[in-house]
Design a protein around this motif. Structure first.
Motif, PDB file in Angstrom:
ATOM      1  N   LEU A  81      21.818  35.963  45.414  1.00 33.60           N
ATOM      2  CA  LEU A  81      22.788  35.182  46.183  1.00 33.60           C
ATOM      3  C   LEU A  81      23.306  35.985  47.373  1.00 33.60           C
ATOM      4  N   THR A  82      23.589  37.259  47.157  1.00 31.51           N
ATOM      5  CA  THR A  82      24.074  38.111  48.249  1.00 31.51           C
ATOM      6  C   THR A  82      23.061  38.154  49.385  1.00 31.51           C
ATOM      7  N   ARG A  83      21.797  38.288  49.027  1.00 30.07           N
ATOM      8  CA  ARG A  83      20.747  38.318  50.046  1.00 30.07           C
ATOM      9  C   ARG A  83      20.728  37.020  50.850  1.00 30.07           C
ATOM     10  N   ALA A  84      20.886  35.887  50.159  1.00 26.97           N
ATOM     11  CA  ALA A  84      20.853  34.588  50.834  1.00 26.97           C
ATOM     12  C   ALA A  84      22.072  34.406  51.740  1.00 26.97           C
ATOM     13  N   VAL A  85      23.248  34.799  51.261  1.00 30.25           N
ATOM     14  CA  VAL A  85      24.457  34.664  52.068  1.00 30.25           C
ATOM     15  C   VAL A  85      24.382  35.565  53.291  1.00 30.25           C
ATOM     16  N   ARG A  86      23.950  36.798  53.099  1.00 35.83           N
ATOM     17  CA  ARG A  86      23.832  37.724  54.228  1.00 35.83           C
ATOM     18  C   ARG A  86      22.876  37.176  55.282  1.00 35.83           C
ATOM     19  N   GLY A  87      21.773  36.573  54.822  1.00 39.44           N
ATOM     20  CA  GLY A  87      20.813  36.021  55.768  1.00 39.44           C
ATOM     21  C   GLY A  87      21.384  34.913  56.619  1.00 39.44           C
ATOM     22  N   ARG A  88      22.307  34.145  56.061  1.00 42.39           N
ATOM     23  CA  ARG A  88      22.940  33.072  56.837  1.00 42.39           C
ATOM     24  C   ARG A  88      24.157  33.562  57.608  1.00 42.39           C
ATOM     25  N   ALA A  89      24.881  34.543  57.053  1.00 42.95           N
ATOM     26  CA  ALA A  89      26.128  34.982  57.661  1.00 42.95           C
ATOM     27  C   ALA A  89      25.921  35.878  58.877  1.00 42.95           C
ATOM     28  N   SER A  90      24.971  36.802  58.799  1.00 46.75           N
ATOM     29  CA  SER A  90      24.784  37.777  59.876  1.00 46.75           C
ATOM     30  C   SER A  90      24.540  37.140  61.237  1.00 46.75           C
ATOM     31  N   PRO A  91      23.651  36.127  61.341  1.00 48.03           N
ATOM     32  CA  PRO A  91      23.444  35.518  62.659  1.00 48.03           C
ATOM     33  C   PRO A  91      24.680  34.830  63.212  1.00 48.03           C
ATOM     34  N   ARG A  92      25.667  34.547  62.342  1.00 44.24           N
ATOM     35  CA  ARG A  92      26.894  33.897  62.795  1.00 44.24           C
ATOM     36  C   ARG A  92      28.006  34.910  63.065  1.00 44.24           C
ATOM     37  N   GLY A  93      27.658  36.207  63.065  1.00 45.98           N
ATOM     38  CA  GLY A  93      28.654  37.228  63.325  1.00 45.98           C
ATOM     39  C   GLY A  93      29.578  37.497  62.160  1.00 45.98           C
ATOM     40  N   LEU A  94      29.158  37.146  60.933  1.00 48.85           N
ATOM     41  CA  LEU A  94      29.980  37.332  59.742  1.00 48.85           C
ATOM     42  C   LEU A  94      29.443  38.477  58.895  1.00 48.85           C
ATOM     43  N   SER A  95      30.335  39.343  58.456  1.00 54.29           N
ATOM     44  CA  SER A  95      29.971  40.395  57.510  1.00 54.29           C
ATOM     45  C   SER A  95      30.062  39.846  56.090  1.00 54.29           C
ATOM     46  N   THR A  96      29.257  40.414  55.180  1.00 57.43           N
ATOM     47  CA  THR A  96      29.266  39.996  53.780  1.00 57.43           C
ATOM     48  C   THR A  96      29.809  41.135  52.935  1.00 57.43           C
ATOM     49  N   VAL A  97      30.880  40.864  52.213  1.00 55.72           N
ATOM     50  CA  VAL A  97      31.540  41.852  51.357  1.00 55.72           C
ATOM     51  C   VAL A  97      31.375  41.421  49.907  1.00 55.72           C
ATOM     52  N   VAL A  98      30.919  42.327  49.040  1.00 55.71           N
ATOM     53  CA  VAL A  98      30.708  42.012  47.627  1.00 55.71           C
ATOM     54  C   VAL A  98      31.770  42.714  46.788  1.00 55.71           C
ATOM     55  N   LEU A  99      32.477  41.940  45.981  1.00 50.83           N
ATOM     56  CA  LEU A  99      33.455  42.479  45.044  1.00 50.83           C
ATOM     57  C   LEU A  99      32.787  42.569  43.681  1.00 50.83           C
ATOM     58  N   ALA A 100      32.665  43.793  43.158  1.00 50.59           N
ATOM     59  CA  ALA A 100      31.853  44.041  41.966  1.00 50.59           C
ATOM     60  C   ALA A 100      32.681  44.260  40.712  1.00 50.59           C
ATOM     61  N   ASP A 101      33.899  43.721  40.665  1.00 52.78           N
ATOM     62  CA  ASP A 101      34.670  43.763  39.428  1.00 52.78           C
ATOM     63  C   ASP A 101      35.444  42.454  39.308  1.00 52.78           C
ATOM     64  N   GLU A 102      36.272  42.335  38.276  1.00 57.09           N
ATOM     65  CA  GLU A 102      36.946  41.064  38.000  1.00 57.09           C
ATOM     66  C   GLU A 102      38.319  40.939  38.652  1.00 57.09           C
ATOM     67  N   SER A 103      38.660  41.840  39.573  1.00 53.22           N
ATOM     68  CA  SER A 103      39.981  41.803  40.201  1.00 53.22           C
ATOM     69  C   SER A 103      39.993  40.904  41.433  1.00 53.22           C
ATOM     70  N   TRP A 104      39.283  39.784  41.362  1.00 58.43           N
ATOM     71  CA  TRP A 104      39.142  38.925  42.542  1.00 58.43           C
ATOM     72  C   TRP A 104      40.486  38.395  43.040  1.00 58.43           C
ATOM     73  N   TYR A 105      41.374  38.021  42.130  1.00 56.03           N
ATOM     74  CA  TYR A 105      42.642  37.444  42.580  1.00 56.03           C
ATOM     75  C   TYR A 105      43.491  38.501  43.281  1.00 56.03           C
ATOM     76  N   GLU A 106      43.635  39.670  42.667  1.00 55.07           N
ATOM     77  CA  GLU A 106      44.429  40.729  43.260  1.00 55.07           C
ATOM     78  C   GLU A 106      43.848  41.167  44.603  1.00 55.07           C
ATOM     79  N   PHE A 107      42.526  41.260  44.680  1.00 50.92           N
ATOM     80  CA  PHE A 107      41.883  41.693  45.914  1.00 50.92           C
ATOM     81  C   PHE A 107      42.099  40.680  47.038  1.00 50.92           C
TER      82      PHE A 107
END
Length: 343
Positions: free
Chosen positions: A91-117
């Motif tokens: 999924l990260t690879r697919a998102v990066r492929g679509r995001a980069s041409p639009r000037g968007l960086s892709t950040v991956v959060l690799a733990d369960e602290s999604w709400y706090e982050f």
């Protein structure tokens, strides 16, 4: 001459870069934000002067300042919970492929602290998995959305409430996979990495629970073998080798994931077991093409699942939500491969 270390002690401003390049701050902003494809960004010569000036001065863009000024962070966050899951990698690879041409960086959060982050991080869109496993997940996602973060939540028990929901339930696929093999085998095995909890009252039903309960409802619980494989690619293969070399060797196996199906393929080849003549395999979930070693696995899955989710996430990052949100339902279907018989 001022050294790079000396310049770093005092942040270089965008206005200083523009002055050295001989352009307006707006033009410098367009060039350095990754959106220099627009006509207003100037000619190739102008872009080159801006970048050279930024490099010479040691300019570092301040994402937070730009986010406060423009309302955009030019970033997509993928809150996946882990970096070891092959599904997340694809999924990260697919998102990066679509995001980069639009000037968007892709950040991956690799733990369960999604709400706090996410409460303290500016992003144009966040894709969140695991919220439906949290009793407060719906409320937490809604609070993030009300704070101005674009959110796409992945889960079957969530409802749009100022954010989008992607739902892709594998429960019926698990039942169908069992029925496919049970239609031509008296005994069917199920391979997973943990024993399913089939107790009543479980809040979230998993594919494993759905399959086992389905066999029970059909009165075939005594013909279903649940086999547990160790987690990790190498350990899973070793588990499958021991199983296939034992007197309890199965003839038909539903694999909880595509990667367990790959482990079964590897083990069968090493032991000289013919697939699908002597062993039929069906996976619940697909296997990316670059991860397959042998013939394609027969599986139940979503057509172009990674590309479709990536499209939803990046589209929401580009176009803020106007309304309650959209529920995107990704249906599962059967994809016949070489690990099942034609009949």
């Amino acid at each position: 001459m001022t050294s790079a270390r000396g310049r770093a002690a005092k942040a270089v401003t965008l206005a200083q870069v523009a002055a050295v390049a001989g352009v307006s701050p707006a033009t410098a902003s367009f060039v350095l934000s990754g959106r220099d494809g627009r006509a207003s960004a100037g000619s190739d010569a102008t872009k080159r002067k801006v970048r050279e000036a930024a490099e010479h001065l040691g300019y570092v863009p301040n994402r937070y300042a730009r986010a406060m000024r423009t309302g955009r962070s030019d970033a997509v966050v993928l809150a996946l919970g882990t970096i070891g899951d092959p599904w997340g990698v694809s999924l990260t690879r697919a998102v990066r492929g679509r995001a980069s041409p639009r000037g968007l960086s892709t950040v991956v959060l690799a733990d369960e602290s999604w709400y706090e982050f996410l409460t303290g991080y500016a992003s144009d869109c966040a894709f969140v998995t695991g919220a439906d496993l949290d009793p407060e997940g719906q409320a937490k996602i809604a609070r993030l959305a009300r704070s101005g973060i674009g959110v796409v939540a992945f889960g079957s028990d969530l409802e749009p409430d100022g954010f989008d929901v992607v739902t892709s339930s594998s429960l019926q696929a698990a039942r169908d996979a069992y029925d496919l093999l049970a239609s031509r085998h008296e005994n069917v095995a199920y391979l997973a990495t943990s024993a399913p909890d089939v107790a009543e009252g479980v809040r979230t039903v998993t594919r494993s629970q759905a399959l086992v309960r389905h066999a029970q409802d059909r009165g075939r619980a005594d013909t279903l073998t649940v086999q547990i494989a160790e987690q990790g690619h190498g350990r899973s293969i070793e588990s499958c080798l021991a199983w296939l070399a034992s007197p309890e060797r199965p003839e038909a196996v539903v694999c909880a994931t595509g990667y367990l199906a790959i482990a079964m393929q590897v083990a069968a080849v090493r032991l000289g077991i013919s697939i699908p003549d002597d062993l039929e395999l069906v996976s619940i979930g697909d296997v990316p093409g670059d991860a397959q070693f042998f013939e394609p696995v027969s599986y139940y899955g979503v057509d172009r699942v990674f590309d479709r989710i990536a499209g939803i996430v990046v589209d929401r990052a580009i176009t803020p939500l106007d309304g309650d949100g959209v529920r995107h339902v990704l249906d599962w279907r059967y994809f016949a491969g070489a690990t099942t018989r034609d009949d």
